[in-house]
Design a protein around this motif. Structure first.
Motif, PDB file in Angstrom:
ATOM      1  N   ASP A 116      -8.995  -1.811  -1.097  1.00 34.02           N
ATOM      2  CA  ASP A 116      -9.565  -0.627  -0.434  1.00 34.02           C
ATOM      3  C   ASP A 116      -8.463   0.263   0.132  1.00 34.02           C
ATOM      4  OD1 ASP A 116     -12.197  -1.380  -0.949  1.00 34.02           O
ATOM      5  OD2 ASP A 116     -12.492  -2.296   1.029  1.00 34.02           O
ATOM      6  N   ARG A 117      -7.502  -0.353   0.815  1.00 35.51           N
ATOM      7  CA  ARG A 117      -6.396   0.413   1.408  1.00 35.51           C
ATOM      8  C   ARG A 117      -5.550   1.077   0.319  1.00 35.51           C
ATOM      9  NH1 ARG A 117      -6.466  -4.324   4.283  1.00 35.51           N
ATOM     10  NH2 ARG A 117      -4.550  -5.117   3.311  1.00 35.51           N
ATOM     11  N   TRP A 174      -5.001   8.108  -3.276  1.00 36.22           N
ATOM     12  CA  TRP A 174      -5.560   9.456  -3.164  1.00 36.22           C
ATOM     13  C   TRP A 174      -4.734  10.337  -2.238  1.00 36.22           C
ATOM     14  CZ3 TRP A 174      -8.848  11.333  -6.508  1.00 36.22           C
ATOM     15  CH2 TRP A 174      -9.736  10.487  -7.155  1.00 36.22           C
ATOM     16  N   SER A 175      -4.083   9.751  -1.225  1.00 27.91           N
ATOM     17  CA  SER A 175      -3.512  10.603  -0.178  1.00 27.91           C
ATOM     18  C   SER A 175      -2.031  10.407   0.148  1.00 27.91           C
ATOM     19  CB  SER A 175      -4.312  10.396   1.109  1.00 27.91           C
ATOM     20  OG  SER A 175      -4.191   9.051   1.545  1.00 27.91           O
ATOM     21  N   ARG A 176      -1.396   9.369  -0.289  1.00 27.46           N
ATOM     22  CA  ARG A 176      -0.017   9.054   0.135  1.00 27.46           C
ATOM     23  C   ARG A 176       0.992  10.125  -0.267  1.00 27.46           C
ATOM     24  NH1 ARG A 176       3.263   6.255   3.528  1.00 27.46           N
ATOM     25  NH2 ARG A 176       1.894   4.495   3.441  1.00 27.46           N
ATOM     26  N   ASN A 182      -8.245   6.909  -9.100  1.00 28.28           N
ATOM     27  CA  ASN A 182      -8.380   5.472  -9.302  1.00 28.28           C
ATOM     28  C   ASN A 182      -9.820   5.062  -9.061  1.00 28.28           C
ATOM     29  OD1 ASN A 182      -8.583   4.134  -6.372  1.00 28.28           O
ATOM     30  ND2 ASN A 182      -7.189   5.888  -6.256  1.00 28.28           N
ATOM     31  N   ARG A 193     -12.526   1.252  -8.709  1.00 29.26           N
ATOM     32  CA  ARG A 193     -12.641  -0.198  -8.588  1.00 29.26           C
ATOM     33  C   ARG A 193     -13.268  -0.772  -9.843  1.00 29.26           C
ATOM     34  NH1 ARG A 193     -12.056  -2.152  -3.191  1.00 29.26           N
ATOM     35  NH2 ARG A 193     -12.440  -4.199  -4.078  1.00 29.26           N
ATOM     36  N   GLY A 220      -6.559   1.972  -2.671  1.00 30.59           N
ATOM     37  CA  GLY A 220      -7.342   3.076  -3.228  1.00 30.59           C
ATOM     38  C   GLY A 220      -7.199   4.337  -2.394  1.00 30.59           C
ATOM     39  N   LYS A 221      -7.264   4.196  -1.077  1.00 32.95           N
ATOM     40  CA  LYS A 221      -7.106   5.349  -0.183  1.00 32.95           C
ATOM     41  C   LYS A 221      -5.696   5.921  -0.254  1.00 32.95           C
ATOM     42  CE  LYS A 221     -10.678   3.799   2.951  1.00 32.95           C
ATOM     43  NZ  LYS A 221     -10.986   3.025   4.141  1.00 32.95           N
ATOM     44  N   GLU A 222      -4.703   5.058  -0.283  1.00 27.00           N
ATOM     45  CA  GLU A 222      -3.312   5.521  -0.352  1.00 27.00           C
ATOM     46  C   GLU A 222      -3.021   6.236  -1.670  1.00 27.00           C
ATOM     47  OE1 GLU A 222      -0.769   5.452   2.016  1.00 27.00           O
ATOM     48  OE2 GLU A 222      -2.436   4.904   3.320  1.00 27.00           O
ATOM     49  N   PHE A 280      -2.459  13.602  -6.200  1.00 25.93           N
ATOM     50  CA  PHE A 280      -3.373  12.510  -5.883  1.00 25.93           C
ATOM     51  C   PHE A 280      -3.485  11.682  -7.150  1.00 25.93           C
ATOM     52  CE2 PHE A 280      -7.144  13.653  -8.254  1.00 25.93           C
ATOM     53  CZ  PHE A 280      -7.011  15.017  -8.428  1.00 25.93           C
ATOM     54  N   GLU A 290       0.824  -1.206   0.000  1.00 24.44           N
ATOM     55  CA  GLU A 290       0.000   0.000   0.000  1.00 24.44           C
ATOM     56  C   GLU A 290       0.864   1.264   0.000  1.00 24.44           C
ATOM     57  OE1 GLU A 290      -2.445  -3.256   1.960  1.00 24.44           O
ATOM     58  OE2 GLU A 290      -0.361  -2.643   1.935  1.00 24.44           O
TER      59      GLU A 290
END
Length: 145
Positions: free
Chosen positions: A42-43, A49-51, A59, A61, A45-47, A56, A14
């Motif tokens: 899911d993890r 957007w924000s990592r 992405n 599904r 996808g969040k990363e 950003f 991730e």
């Protein structure tokens, strides 16, 4: 076909994937991210957007009505509904694409190390496959022997 093996030791898939995704998009390619673990997708996808604070990484599904528009598509199978020629396998379980992907990023950790070794040997038997091995060293990715 090129396959880059990434041995995760410090970072999780991730955490590592946003860097690979940014480089893929920066080269003008779309990316398919594959895992059989829905929670991992899911993890990721969040990363995405924000990592990385300076960017950003949009992405979605697989299974949505706009899969073909997604620059990064997260899916349980190696089916590039977004037209991706690059694939990242993040759960350590090799999958062939049909047709084969131009480039595959194969991320594995200690739990999937033996499967990665078996995959390295198997791909070495195939014609036209260029293999590269990367490991984390001092916070950076370095190409190994």
């Amino acid at each position: 076909m090129r396959v880059d093996f990434y041995q995760l030791s410090r970072d999780s898939a991730e955490a590592a994937l946003p860097l690979i995704a940014r480089a893929s998009l920066g080269s003008g390619e779309r990316l398919l991210v594959v895992s059989s673990d829905e929670g991992q997708l899911d993890r990721i996808g969040k990363e995405l957007w924000s990592r990385l604070p300076e960017t950003f990484l949009a992405n979605g599904r697989a299974g949505g009505e706009h899969d073909d528009r997604q620059p990064i598509l997260l899916a349980p199978e190696a089916a590039p509904a977004n037209g991706a020629r690059f694939m990242a396998i993040v759960d350590g379980a090799w999958r062939d694409g049909e047709p084969p992907f131009e480039r595959t990023f194969f991320l594995f950790d200690d739990a999937t190390l033996q499967a990665a070794r078996d995959c390295w040997r198997m791909l070495g038997q195939r014609d036209g496959v260029e293999r590269h091995f990367w490991k984390q060293e001092g916070g950076r990715w370095v190409e190994g022997p």
